[in-house]
Motif scaffolding. Structure first.
Motif, PDB file in Angstrom:
ATOM      1  N   ILE A  35       0.845  -1.188   0.000  1.00 12.07           N
ATOM      2  CA  ILE A  35       0.000   0.000   0.000  1.00 12.07           C
ATOM      3  C   ILE A  35       0.880   1.237   0.000  1.00 12.07           C
ATOM      4  O   ILE A  35       2.034   1.204   0.438  1.00 12.07           O
ATOM      5  N   ASP A  36       0.325   2.347  -0.502  1.00 16.09           N
ATOM      6  CA  ASP A  36       1.084   3.595  -0.484  1.00 16.09           C
ATOM      7  C   ASP A  36       0.817   4.339   0.815  1.00 16.09           C
ATOM      8  O   ASP A  36       0.108   3.844   1.711  1.00 16.09           O
ATOM      9  N   GLU A  37       1.336   5.558   0.926  1.00 12.17           N
ATOM     10  CA  GLU A  37       1.217   6.304   2.179  1.00 12.17           C
ATOM     11  C   GLU A  37      -0.207   6.728   2.489  1.00 12.17           C
ATOM     12  O   GLU A  37      -0.531   7.070   3.628  1.00 12.17           O
ATOM     13  N   GLU A  38      -1.098   6.652   1.490  1.00 10.54           N
ATOM     14  CA  GLU A  38      -2.507   6.988   1.724  1.00 10.54           C
ATOM     15  C   GLU A  38      -3.360   5.758   2.017  1.00 10.54           C
ATOM     16  O   GLU A  38      -4.570   5.864   2.204  1.00 10.54           O
ATOM     17  N   GLY A  39      -2.726   4.575   2.040  1.00 16.32           N
ATOM     18  CA  GLY A  39      -3.468   3.357   2.348  1.00 16.32           C
ATOM     19  C   GLY A  39      -4.103   2.702   1.144  1.00 16.32           C
ATOM     20  O   GLY A  39      -4.929   1.797   1.291  1.00 16.32           O
ATOM     21  N   LYS A  40      -3.696   3.116  -0.068  1.00 20.67           N
ATOM     22  CA  LYS A  40      -4.225   2.500  -1.280  1.00 20.67           C
ATOM     23  C   LYS A  40      -3.308   1.386  -1.755  1.00 20.67           C
ATOM     24  O   LYS A  40      -2.084   1.512  -1.681  1.00 20.67           O
ATOM     25  N   THR A  41      -3.904   0.320  -2.263  1.00 23.49           N
ATOM     26  CA  THR A  41      -3.127  -0.831  -2.727  1.00 23.49           C
ATOM     27  C   THR A  41      -2.498  -0.525  -4.076  1.00 23.49           C
ATOM     28  O   THR A  41      -3.178  -0.153  -5.033  1.00 23.49           O
ATOM     29  N   ILE A  42      -1.177  -0.695  -4.154  1.00 24.04           N
ATOM     30  CA  ILE A  42      -0.480  -0.459  -5.418  1.00 24.04           C
ATOM     31  C   ILE A  42       0.111  -1.746  -5.993  1.00 24.04           C
ATOM     32  O   ILE A  42       0.450  -1.797  -7.170  1.00 24.04           O
ATOM     33  N   VAL A  43       0.244  -2.787  -5.159  1.00 22.09           N
ATOM     34  CA  VAL A  43       0.675  -4.103  -5.640  1.00 22.09           C
ATOM     35  C   VAL A  43      -0.147  -5.165  -4.914  1.00 22.09           C
ATOM     36  O   VAL A  43      -0.287  -5.112  -3.684  1.00 22.09           O
ATOM     37  N   TYR A  44      -0.690  -6.106  -5.691  1.00 23.36           N
ATOM     38  CA  TYR A  44      -1.493  -7.186  -5.098  1.00 23.36           C
ATOM     39  C   TYR A  44      -1.414  -8.364  -6.053  1.00 23.36           C
ATOM     40  O   TYR A  44      -2.070  -8.385  -7.090  1.00 23.36           O
ATOM     41  N   ASN A  45      -0.548  -9.341  -5.736  1.00 19.98           N
ATOM     42  CA  ASN A  45      -0.314 -10.403  -6.709  1.00 19.98           C
ATOM     43  C   ASN A  45      -1.353 -11.528  -6.631  1.00 19.98           C
ATOM     44  O   ASN A  45      -2.190 -11.572  -5.720  1.00 19.98           O
ATOM     45  N   GLU A  46      -1.276 -12.452  -7.565  1.00 15.08           N
ATOM     46  CA  GLU A  46      -2.272 -13.517  -7.688  1.00 15.08           C
ATOM     47  C   GLU A  46      -2.267 -14.442  -6.473  1.00 15.08           C
ATOM     48  O   GLU A  46      -3.319 -14.924  -6.044  1.00 15.08           O
ATOM     49  N   THR A  47      -1.086 -14.694  -5.921  1.00 13.90           N
ATOM     50  CA  THR A  47      -1.011 -15.587  -4.758  1.00 13.90           C
ATOM     51  C   THR A  47      -1.744 -14.993  -3.576  1.00 13.90           C
ATOM     52  O   THR A  47      -2.494 -15.689  -2.875  1.00 13.90           O
ATOM     53  N   MET A  48      -1.584 -13.678  -3.350  1.00 14.12           N
ATOM     54  CA  MET A  48      -2.303 -13.019  -2.265  1.00 14.12           C
ATOM     55  C   MET A  48      -3.799 -13.015  -2.547  1.00 14.12           C
ATOM     56  O   MET A  48      -4.622 -13.199  -1.638  1.00 14.12           O
ATOM     57  N   SER A  49      -4.147 -12.844  -3.815  1.00 13.22           N
ATOM     58  CA  SER A  49      -5.560 -12.868  -4.210  1.00 13.22           C
ATOM     59  C   SER A  49      -6.207 -14.203  -3.856  1.00 13.22           C
ATOM     60  O   SER A  49      -7.310 -14.259  -3.313  1.00 13.22           O
ATOM     61  N   LYS A  50      -5.494 -15.312  -4.156  1.00 13.94           N
ATOM     62  CA  LYS A  50      -6.036 -16.644  -3.853  1.00 13.94           C
ATOM     63  C   LYS A  50      -6.105 -16.886  -2.351  1.00 13.94           C
ATOM     64  O   LYS A  50      -7.047 -17.507  -1.853  1.00 13.94           O
ATOM     65  N   LEU A  51      -5.087 -16.398  -1.622  1.00 11.31           N
ATOM     66  CA  LEU A  51      -5.076 -16.570  -0.173  1.00 11.31           C
ATOM     67  C   LEU A  51      -6.277 -15.886   0.475  1.00 11.31           C
ATOM     68  O   LEU A  51      -6.979 -16.480   1.292  1.00 11.31           O
TER      69      LEU A  51
END
Length: 486
Positions: A35-51
Protein backbone atom coordinates in the motif's frame (compact mmCIF):
# COMPACT_ATOMS: atom_id res chain seq x y z
CA UNK A 1 13.03 14.79 -32.65
CA UNK A 2 15.95 12.99 -31.08
CA UNK A 3 14.79 13.92 -27.57
CA UNK A 4 11.27 12.61 -28.25
CA UNK A 5 12.69 9.36 -29.56
CA UNK A 6 14.90 9.09 -26.52
CA UNK A 7 11.93 9.59 -24.18
CA UNK A 8 9.96 6.91 -26.02
CA UNK A 9 12.87 4.52 -25.65
CA UNK A 10 13.12 5.16 -21.91
CA UNK A 11 9.34 4.74 -21.56
CA UNK A 12 9.45 1.45 -23.44
CA UNK A 13 12.26 0.23 -21.20
CA UNK A 14 10.31 1.24 -18.10
CA UNK A 15 7.14 -0.49 -19.30
CA UNK A 16 9.17 -3.58 -20.15
CA UNK A 17 10.65 -3.67 -16.65
CA UNK A 18 7.22 -3.21 -15.03
CA UNK A 19 5.80 -6.06 -17.09
CA UNK A 20 8.77 -8.20 -16.04
CA UNK A 21 8.24 -7.38 -12.37
CA UNK A 22 4.52 -8.16 -12.65
CA UNK A 23 5.32 -11.52 -14.23
CA UNK A 24 7.73 -12.33 -11.41
CA UNK A 25 5.27 -11.25 -8.71
CA UNK A 26 2.55 -13.31 -10.34
CA UNK A 27 4.65 -16.47 -10.19
CA UNK A 28 5.88 -16.16 -6.61
CA UNK A 29 4.49 -18.73 -4.16
CA UNK A 30 4.11 -16.01 -1.52
CA UNK A 31 1.44 -13.35 -1.33
CA UNK A 32 2.57 -9.76 -1.94
CA UNK A 33 0.50 -6.74 -0.86
CA UNK A 34 1.82 -3.19 -0.99
CA UNK A 35 0.00 0.00 0.00
CA UNK A 36 1.08 3.59 -0.48
CA UNK A 37 1.22 6.30 2.18
CA UNK A 38 -2.51 6.99 1.72
CA UNK A 39 -3.47 3.36 2.35
CA UNK A 40 -4.23 2.50 -1.28
CA UNK A 41 -3.13 -0.83 -2.73
CA UNK A 42 -0.48 -0.46 -5.42
CA UNK A 43 0.68 -4.10 -5.64
CA UNK A 44 -1.49 -7.19 -5.10
CA UNK A 45 -0.31 -10.40 -6.71
CA UNK A 46 -2.27 -13.52 -7.69
CA UNK A 47 -1.01 -15.59 -4.76
CA UNK A 48 -2.30 -13.02 -2.26
CA UNK A 49 -5.56 -12.87 -4.21
CA UNK A 50 -6.04 -16.64 -3.85
CA UNK A 51 -5.08 -16.57 -0.17
CA UNK A 52 -7.53 -13.84 0.77
CA UNK A 53 -10.25 -14.87 -1.67
CA UNK A 54 -10.39 -11.43 -3.27
CA UNK A 55 -10.15 -10.57 -6.95
CA UNK A 56 -7.11 -8.46 -7.85
CA UNK A 57 -9.40 -5.93 -9.55
CA UNK A 58 -11.39 -5.52 -6.31
CA UNK A 59 -8.30 -4.53 -4.32
CA UNK A 60 -5.74 -2.96 -6.67
CA UNK A 61 -5.90 0.84 -6.64
CA UNK A 62 -8.54 0.85 -3.89
CA UNK A 63 -8.41 2.12 -0.34
CA UNK A 64 -7.50 -0.85 1.87
CA UNK A 65 -10.35 -0.47 4.35
CA UNK A 66 -12.99 0.02 1.67
CA UNK A 67 -11.75 -2.99 -0.33
CA UNK A 68 -11.58 -5.16 2.80
CA UNK A 69 -14.38 -4.13 5.19
CA UNK A 70 -13.39 -6.78 7.75
CA UNK A 71 -10.18 -4.84 8.45
CA UNK A 72 -9.80 -1.88 10.78
CA UNK A 73 -7.02 0.59 11.47
CA UNK A 74 -6.25 -1.39 14.64
CA UNK A 75 -6.16 -4.95 13.28
CA UNK A 76 -4.58 -4.29 9.88
CA UNK A 77 -0.86 -5.07 10.00
CA UNK A 78 -0.27 -3.00 6.86
CA UNK A 79 -1.90 0.11 8.35
CA UNK A 80 -0.19 -0.48 11.71
CA UNK A 81 3.23 -0.57 10.04
CA UNK A 82 2.33 2.45 7.89
CA UNK A 83 1.38 4.35 11.03
CA UNK A 84 4.26 3.27 13.31
CA UNK A 85 7.07 2.74 10.80
CA UNK A 86 8.02 -0.43 12.69
CA UNK A 87 8.27 -3.83 11.01
CA UNK A 88 6.15 -6.77 12.18
CA UNK A 89 8.13 -9.91 11.22
CA UNK A 90 6.86 -13.50 11.14
CA UNK A 91 3.34 -13.06 12.49
CA UNK A 92 1.11 -16.15 12.32
CA UNK A 93 -2.47 -15.41 11.28
CA UNK A 94 -5.42 -17.78 11.27
CA UNK A 95 -8.51 -16.42 9.52
CA UNK A 96 -11.47 -17.18 7.28
CA UNK A 97 -10.93 -15.58 3.87
CA UNK A 98 -13.54 -13.80 1.75
CA UNK A 99 -14.67 -17.13 0.28
CA UNK A 100 -15.18 -18.78 3.65
CA UNK A 101 -12.01 -20.89 3.54
CA UNK A 102 -9.89 -21.29 6.71
CA UNK A 103 -6.37 -19.97 6.04
CA UNK A 104 -3.18 -20.00 8.10
CA UNK A 105 -0.33 -17.72 7.04
CA UNK A 106 2.96 -16.39 8.32
CA UNK A 107 3.13 -12.70 7.49
CA UNK A 108 6.04 -10.27 7.53
CA UNK A 109 5.13 -6.61 7.17
CA UNK A 110 7.75 -3.93 6.53
CA UNK A 111 7.58 -0.13 6.13
CA UNK A 112 8.76 1.31 2.82
CA UNK A 113 11.03 4.20 3.79
CA UNK A 114 12.20 6.75 1.22
CA UNK A 115 14.35 9.74 2.21
CA UNK A 116 13.67 8.96 5.88
CA UNK A 117 9.88 9.02 5.48
CA UNK A 118 7.39 6.12 5.48
CA UNK A 119 5.95 6.08 1.96
CA UNK A 120 4.10 2.79 2.15
CA UNK A 121 4.07 -0.71 3.59
CA UNK A 122 4.85 -4.16 2.16
CA UNK A 123 3.35 -7.43 3.40
CA UNK A 124 4.62 -10.86 2.40
CA UNK A 125 2.36 -13.80 3.30
CA UNK A 126 3.39 -17.47 3.23
CA UNK A 127 0.56 -20.00 3.13
CA UNK A 128 1.13 -22.67 5.79
CA UNK A 129 -2.47 -23.95 5.97
CA UNK A 130 -1.47 -27.47 4.93
CA UNK A 131 1.50 -27.55 7.32
CA UNK A 132 -0.72 -26.31 10.16
CA UNK A 133 -3.22 -29.07 9.39
CA UNK A 134 -0.43 -31.64 9.60
CA UNK A 135 0.78 -30.13 12.89
CA UNK A 136 -2.78 -30.30 14.27
CA UNK A 137 -2.94 -33.96 13.28
CA UNK A 138 0.33 -34.60 15.10
CA UNK A 139 -1.05 -32.99 18.25
CA UNK A 140 -4.36 -34.84 18.00
CA UNK A 141 -2.70 -38.19 17.39
CA UNK A 142 -0.37 -37.62 20.31
CA UNK A 143 -3.33 -36.72 22.53
CA UNK A 144 -5.25 -39.81 21.47
CA UNK A 145 -2.29 -42.10 22.07
CA UNK A 146 -1.66 -40.57 25.47
CA UNK A 147 -5.31 -40.99 26.45
CA UNK A 148 -5.33 -44.66 25.46
CA UNK A 149 -5.21 -46.86 28.50
CA UNK A 150 -2.63 -49.59 28.30
CA UNK A 151 -4.34 -52.97 28.34
CA UNK A 152 -3.18 -56.06 30.19
CA UNK A 153 0.58 -56.40 30.33
CA UNK A 154 1.47 -53.71 27.77
CA UNK A 155 4.73 -52.51 29.35
CA UNK A 156 5.48 -49.60 27.03
CA UNK A 157 3.77 -46.49 25.82
CA UNK A 158 1.95 -47.08 22.49
CA UNK A 159 4.04 -44.35 20.81
CA UNK A 160 7.11 -46.57 20.97
CA UNK A 161 8.16 -49.93 19.57
CA UNK A 162 11.91 -50.17 20.15
CA UNK A 163 13.81 -51.49 23.16
CA UNK A 164 17.49 -52.01 23.90
CA UNK A 165 17.12 -55.51 22.46
CA UNK A 166 16.11 -53.90 19.14
CA UNK A 167 19.60 -52.45 18.71
CA UNK A 168 21.58 -54.92 16.61
CA UNK A 169 25.35 -55.02 16.32
CA UNK A 170 28.39 -56.32 18.15
CA UNK A 171 31.06 -53.80 17.19
CA UNK A 172 32.86 -52.36 20.26
CA UNK A 173 31.99 -48.75 19.30
CA UNK A 174 28.29 -49.62 19.20
CA UNK A 175 28.40 -51.62 22.44
CA UNK A 176 29.87 -48.53 24.17
CA UNK A 177 26.93 -46.44 22.92
CA UNK A 178 24.45 -49.10 24.10
CA UNK A 179 26.17 -49.18 27.51
CA UNK A 180 25.76 -45.41 27.85
CA UNK A 181 22.10 -45.70 26.82
CA UNK A 182 21.45 -48.36 29.46
CA UNK A 183 23.07 -46.27 32.14
CA UNK A 184 21.23 -43.13 31.06
CA UNK A 185 17.86 -44.89 31.09
CA UNK A 186 17.96 -45.31 34.86
CA UNK A 187 18.59 -41.60 35.53
CA UNK A 188 16.32 -38.59 35.10
CA UNK A 189 18.94 -36.55 33.25
CA UNK A 190 18.40 -35.18 29.76
CA UNK A 191 20.20 -36.97 26.94
CA UNK A 192 21.81 -35.74 23.72
CA UNK A 193 22.28 -38.32 20.96
CA UNK A 194 24.26 -37.48 17.85
CA UNK A 195 25.18 -39.46 14.79
CA UNK A 196 24.90 -39.35 11.03
CA UNK A 197 21.59 -39.77 9.22
CA UNK A 198 20.44 -43.37 9.28
CA UNK A 199 22.44 -44.55 12.30
CA UNK A 200 19.37 -45.16 14.49
CA UNK A 201 19.09 -42.15 16.79
CA UNK A 202 15.35 -42.50 17.39
CA UNK A 203 15.81 -46.22 18.01
CA UNK A 204 18.19 -45.31 20.84
CA UNK A 205 15.81 -42.62 22.15
CA UNK A 206 12.84 -45.00 22.33
CA UNK A 207 15.02 -47.69 23.89
CA UNK A 208 16.15 -45.31 26.65
CA UNK A 209 12.53 -44.36 27.36
CA UNK A 210 11.36 -47.98 27.45
CA UNK A 211 14.11 -48.96 29.86
CA UNK A 212 13.43 -46.03 32.17
CA UNK A 213 10.97 -45.60 35.06
CA UNK A 214 8.98 -43.37 32.67
CA UNK A 215 8.20 -46.23 30.27
CA UNK A 216 4.47 -46.32 31.03
CA UNK A 217 4.18 -42.56 30.56
CA UNK A 218 4.01 -40.58 27.29
CA UNK A 219 6.75 -40.67 24.69
CA UNK A 220 6.23 -37.65 22.43
CA UNK A 221 8.42 -36.99 19.37
CA UNK A 222 8.71 -33.97 17.09
CA UNK A 223 11.07 -33.29 14.19
CA UNK A 224 12.36 -29.73 14.62
CA UNK A 225 13.33 -29.51 10.93
CA UNK A 226 9.90 -30.51 9.61
CA UNK A 227 7.94 -27.43 10.70
CA UNK A 228 8.35 -23.65 10.31
CA UNK A 229 9.64 -22.03 13.47
CA UNK A 230 6.37 -20.13 13.95
CA UNK A 231 4.40 -23.40 14.10
CA UNK A 232 7.03 -25.23 16.10
CA UNK A 233 6.78 -22.82 19.02
CA UNK A 234 3.00 -23.21 19.24
CA UNK A 235 3.31 -26.97 18.84
CA UNK A 236 5.82 -27.24 21.67
CA UNK A 237 4.50 -24.66 24.12
CA UNK A 238 0.79 -24.78 23.29
CA UNK A 239 -1.44 -21.83 22.48
CA UNK A 240 -3.95 -19.63 24.27
CA UNK A 241 -7.03 -18.08 22.71
CA UNK A 242 -6.14 -14.53 21.72
CA UNK A 243 -2.39 -15.26 21.67
CA UNK A 244 -2.44 -14.50 17.96
CA UNK A 245 -5.07 -14.19 15.26
CA UNK A 246 -7.18 -17.35 15.26
CA UNK A 247 -5.34 -19.01 18.18
CA UNK A 248 -7.20 -21.58 20.31
CA UNK A 249 -6.62 -23.05 23.77
CA UNK A 250 -4.45 -26.11 23.26
CA UNK A 251 -1.80 -27.92 25.27
CA UNK A 252 1.60 -28.19 23.60
CA UNK A 253 3.90 -31.18 23.40
CA UNK A 254 5.74 -30.14 26.58
CA UNK A 255 2.52 -30.58 28.53
CA UNK A 256 1.55 -33.73 26.65
CA UNK A 257 4.90 -35.31 27.54
CA UNK A 258 4.44 -34.56 31.24
CA UNK A 259 5.68 -37.49 33.29
CA UNK A 260 7.34 -39.05 30.25
CA UNK A 261 9.85 -38.23 27.53
CA UNK A 262 9.95 -35.60 24.80
CA UNK A 263 12.14 -36.38 21.79
CA UNK A 264 13.40 -33.32 19.94
CA UNK A 265 14.71 -34.71 16.65
CA UNK A 266 17.19 -32.57 14.66
CA UNK A 267 17.52 -30.05 17.48
CA UNK A 268 20.13 -28.07 15.55
CA UNK A 269 17.38 -27.06 13.09
CA UNK A 270 15.59 -25.12 15.86
CA UNK A 271 16.29 -21.38 15.74
CA UNK A 272 18.41 -19.85 18.51
CA UNK A 273 15.56 -17.78 19.98
CA UNK A 274 13.41 -20.85 20.43
CA UNK A 275 16.40 -22.70 21.88
CA UNK A 276 16.61 -19.98 24.55
CA UNK A 277 12.97 -20.59 25.46
CA UNK A 278 13.62 -24.33 25.57
CA UNK A 279 16.54 -23.70 27.93
CA UNK A 280 14.23 -21.89 30.33
CA UNK A 281 11.78 -24.81 30.29
CA UNK A 282 14.61 -27.23 31.14
CA UNK A 283 16.02 -25.01 33.87
CA UNK A 284 12.76 -24.17 35.63
CA UNK A 285 10.47 -27.09 34.66
CA UNK A 286 7.68 -24.71 33.75
CA UNK A 287 6.05 -23.85 30.46
CA UNK A 288 3.98 -20.88 29.35
CA UNK A 289 1.68 -21.26 26.37
CA UNK A 290 1.98 -18.75 23.53
CA UNK A 291 -0.09 -15.72 24.53
CA UNK A 292 -0.68 -16.94 28.10
CA UNK A 293 0.12 -15.28 31.42
CA UNK A 294 0.03 -18.31 33.70
CA UNK A 295 2.73 -20.96 33.79
CA UNK A 296 2.30 -24.72 34.06
CA UNK A 297 4.67 -26.96 36.02
CA UNK A 298 5.90 -29.99 34.09
CA UNK A 299 8.03 -33.04 34.83
CA UNK A 300 9.55 -34.60 31.75
CA UNK A 301 12.82 -35.76 30.33
CA UNK A 302 14.12 -34.38 27.03
CA UNK A 303 16.08 -36.53 24.62
CA UNK A 304 17.51 -34.49 21.76
CA UNK A 305 19.13 -35.80 18.58
CA UNK A 306 21.43 -34.16 16.06
CA UNK A 307 23.15 -35.31 12.86
CA UNK A 308 26.31 -33.28 13.55
CA UNK A 309 28.81 -33.20 16.38
CA UNK A 310 27.77 -30.77 19.17
CA UNK A 311 31.05 -28.84 18.96
CA UNK A 312 30.52 -28.28 15.24
CA UNK A 313 26.90 -27.21 15.76
CA UNK A 314 27.99 -24.71 18.43
CA UNK A 315 30.72 -23.33 16.17
CA UNK A 316 28.23 -22.93 13.32
CA UNK A 317 25.76 -21.12 15.63
CA UNK A 318 23.26 -23.94 15.23
CA UNK A 319 23.27 -24.86 18.92
CA UNK A 320 23.44 -22.66 22.00
CA UNK A 321 26.37 -23.60 24.19
CA UNK A 322 24.36 -23.16 27.40
CA UNK A 323 21.60 -25.40 26.00
CA UNK A 324 24.20 -28.03 25.13
CA UNK A 325 25.44 -28.11 28.72
CA UNK A 326 21.87 -28.48 29.97
CA UNK A 327 20.92 -31.16 27.44
CA UNK A 328 24.21 -32.99 27.11
CA UNK A 329 24.40 -34.23 30.70
CA UNK A 330 24.56 -37.61 29.01
CA UNK A 331 25.91 -37.47 25.45
CA UNK A 332 25.80 -40.55 23.26
CA UNK A 333 27.57 -40.81 19.91
CA UNK A 334 26.26 -43.46 17.54
CA UNK A 335 29.09 -44.63 15.28
CA UNK A 336 28.63 -44.60 11.51
CA UNK A 337 28.29 -47.96 9.75
CA UNK A 338 31.66 -47.56 7.99
CA UNK A 339 33.27 -47.41 11.46
CA UNK A 340 31.85 -50.84 12.34
CA UNK A 341 31.88 -52.83 9.14
CA UNK A 342 31.81 -56.08 11.11
CA UNK A 343 28.12 -55.38 11.80
CA UNK A 344 27.18 -55.24 8.11
CA UNK A 345 26.71 -59.02 7.98
CA UNK A 346 24.34 -58.91 10.97
CA UNK A 347 22.18 -56.20 9.41
CA UNK A 348 22.23 -57.86 6.00
CA UNK A 349 20.99 -61.15 7.44
CA UNK A 350 18.30 -59.38 9.49
CA UNK A 351 16.95 -57.43 6.54
CA UNK A 352 16.95 -60.48 4.25
CA UNK A 353 14.88 -62.40 6.81
CA UNK A 354 12.50 -59.44 7.15
CA UNK A 355 11.84 -59.09 3.42
CA UNK A 356 11.67 -62.84 2.91
CA UNK A 357 8.54 -62.75 5.09
CA UNK A 358 7.09 -59.64 3.48
CA UNK A 359 7.76 -60.70 -0.13
CA UNK A 360 7.34 -64.46 0.46
CA UNK A 361 10.85 -65.24 -0.82
CA UNK A 362 13.50 -67.76 0.18
CA UNK A 363 16.70 -65.77 -0.24
CA UNK A 364 19.57 -67.28 1.75
CA UNK A 365 22.05 -64.42 1.61
CA UNK A 366 24.38 -62.38 -0.60
CA UNK A 367 27.11 -63.65 -2.91
CA UNK A 368 30.82 -62.95 -2.48
CA UNK A 369 30.92 -59.97 -4.88
CA UNK A 370 28.07 -58.23 -3.04
CA UNK A 371 29.67 -58.99 0.33
CA UNK A 372 32.96 -57.49 -0.84
CA UNK A 373 31.17 -54.39 -2.19
CA UNK A 374 29.23 -53.93 1.05
CA UNK A 375 32.42 -54.15 3.12
CA UNK A 376 34.29 -51.61 0.99
CA UNK A 377 31.43 -49.10 0.51
CA UNK A 378 31.31 -45.97 2.72
CA UNK A 379 27.55 -46.11 3.49
CA UNK A 380 26.79 -42.36 3.77
CA UNK A 381 23.17 -43.30 4.58
CA UNK A 382 24.33 -45.85 7.16
CA UNK A 383 22.02 -48.66 8.33
CA UNK A 384 18.97 -47.08 6.72
CA UNK A 385 20.73 -47.05 3.34
CA UNK A 386 21.73 -50.71 3.74
CA UNK A 387 18.12 -51.62 4.50
CA UNK A 388 16.88 -49.79 1.40
CA UNK A 389 19.53 -51.51 -0.76
CA UNK A 390 18.47 -54.95 0.52
CA UNK A 391 14.78 -54.15 0.03
CA UNK A 392 15.43 -52.89 -3.51
CA UNK A 393 17.50 -55.96 -4.38
CA UNK A 394 14.91 -58.40 -3.06
CA UNK A 395 12.24 -56.82 -5.21
CA UNK A 396 14.30 -57.95 -8.21
CA UNK A 397 15.04 -61.45 -6.94
CA UNK A 398 12.76 -64.14 -8.39
CA UNK A 399 13.85 -67.75 -7.83
CA UNK A 400 17.46 -66.95 -6.98
CA UNK A 401 18.77 -68.00 -3.59
CA UNK A 402 21.43 -65.31 -3.32
CA UNK A 403 21.49 -61.59 -4.00
CA UNK A 404 24.00 -60.80 -6.75
CA UNK A 405 25.38 -57.54 -8.11
CA UNK A 406 22.72 -57.68 -10.83
CA UNK A 407 19.99 -57.42 -8.20
CA UNK A 408 21.36 -54.30 -6.50
CA UNK A 409 19.72 -50.91 -7.22
CA UNK A 410 21.37 -49.04 -10.11
CA UNK A 411 22.03 -45.86 -8.14
CA UNK A 412 23.75 -47.79 -5.36
CA UNK A 413 25.96 -49.59 -7.90
CA UNK A 414 26.99 -46.27 -9.43
CA UNK A 415 27.77 -44.75 -6.02
CA UNK A 416 29.62 -47.86 -4.91
CA UNK A 417 31.76 -47.95 -8.07
CA UNK A 418 32.72 -44.30 -7.50
CA UNK A 419 33.58 -44.93 -3.85
CA UNK A 420 35.61 -48.06 -4.51
CA UNK A 421 37.54 -46.33 -7.28
CA UNK A 422 38.55 -43.54 -4.92
CA UNK A 423 39.44 -45.92 -2.10
CA UNK A 424 41.89 -47.77 -4.33
CA UNK A 425 43.80 -44.52 -4.86
CA UNK A 426 44.27 -43.94 -1.14
CA UNK A 427 47.58 -44.71 0.52
CA UNK A 428 47.79 -46.26 3.97
CA UNK A 429 50.01 -44.35 6.39
CA UNK A 430 50.65 -46.49 9.46
CA UNK A 431 51.24 -44.75 12.75
CA UNK A 432 53.76 -46.01 15.30
CA UNK A 433 52.33 -45.08 18.69
CA UNK A 434 54.72 -44.30 21.55
CA UNK A 435 54.53 -46.73 24.47
CA UNK A 436 52.21 -45.74 27.28
CA UNK A 437 50.08 -43.45 25.09
CA UNK A 438 46.42 -43.47 26.15
CA UNK A 439 43.75 -44.85 23.80
CA UNK A 440 42.27 -41.36 23.41
CA UNK A 441 45.60 -39.87 22.39
CA UNK A 442 46.22 -42.76 19.98
CA UNK A 443 42.91 -42.02 18.32
CA UNK A 444 43.79 -38.33 17.99
CA UNK A 445 47.17 -39.15 16.41
CA UNK A 446 45.48 -41.55 14.01
CA UNK A 447 42.94 -38.88 13.05
CA UNK A 448 45.69 -36.31 12.51
CA UNK A 449 47.66 -38.73 10.35
CA UNK A 450 44.63 -39.66 8.20
CA UNK A 451 43.58 -36.03 7.80
CA UNK A 452 47.11 -35.00 6.84
CA UNK A 453 47.28 -37.83 4.29
CA UNK A 454 43.91 -36.92 2.77
CA UNK A 455 44.86 -33.25 2.50
CA UNK A 456 48.19 -34.15 0.89
CA UNK A 457 46.52 -36.45 -1.63
CA UNK A 458 43.94 -33.82 -2.60
CA UNK A 459 46.31 -30.88 -2.74
CA UNK A 460 44.72 -29.30 0.33
CA UNK A 461 41.18 -29.38 -1.11
CA UNK A 462 38.92 -29.53 1.97
CA UNK A 463 35.85 -30.81 0.11
CA UNK A 464 37.68 -33.66 -1.62
CA UNK A 465 39.61 -34.56 1.52
CA UNK A 466 36.38 -34.70 3.54
CA UNK A 467 34.87 -36.94 0.87
CA UNK A 468 37.84 -39.32 1.04
CA UNK A 469 37.59 -39.47 4.83
CA UNK A 470 33.83 -39.98 4.80
CA UNK A 471 33.25 -36.73 6.70
CA UNK A 472 31.26 -33.61 6.00
CA UNK A 473 33.23 -30.51 5.04
CA UNK A 474 32.16 -28.81 8.29
CA UNK A 475 33.34 -31.68 10.49
CA UNK A 476 36.73 -31.81 8.71
CA UNK A 477 37.18 -28.05 9.12
CA UNK A 478 36.37 -28.40 12.82
CA UNK A 479 38.95 -31.18 13.25
CA UNK A 480 41.63 -29.22 11.36
CA UNK A 481 41.02 -26.29 13.68
CA UNK A 482 40.90 -28.55 16.74
CA UNK A 483 44.26 -30.14 15.95
CA UNK A 484 45.74 -26.80 14.81
CA UNK A 485 46.76 -28.27 11.47
CA UNK A 486 46.64 -24.91 9.67
Amino acid sequence: MKSIGKKETLLDELLHKIQGYETILGRLDVGIHVIDEEGKTIVYNETMSKLEGCEVSEVLGKDLLSAMPHLTVENSTLLTVLRTGTALPDRQQNYINARGKPIVTVNSTTPLIIDGKVKGALEIAKDITFIQALADKIVNLQENLIKQKTRGQMPYHPNTRYTIESILGEAPQLRVAIHYAERAAHTSSNVLIFGETGTGKELFAQSIHNLSPRKSHPFVAVNCAALPEQLLEGLLFGTTKGGFTGAIDRAGLFEQANGGTLLLDELNSMNMELQAKLLRVLQENIVRRVGAVNEVAINMRVIATMNVEPAVAIEQKKLREDLYYRLGVVTIRIPALRERRSDIAIYTDTFIKKYNKILTLKVKGIDKAVEDTFLRYNWPGNVRELQHVIEGAMNLVTDDEYITMGHLPMLFCANAANTLERSQEQVVHPVAFPKGLSLGNQRELLEIDNIAAALAETGGNITRAADRLGLTRQVLQYKIKKYKMK
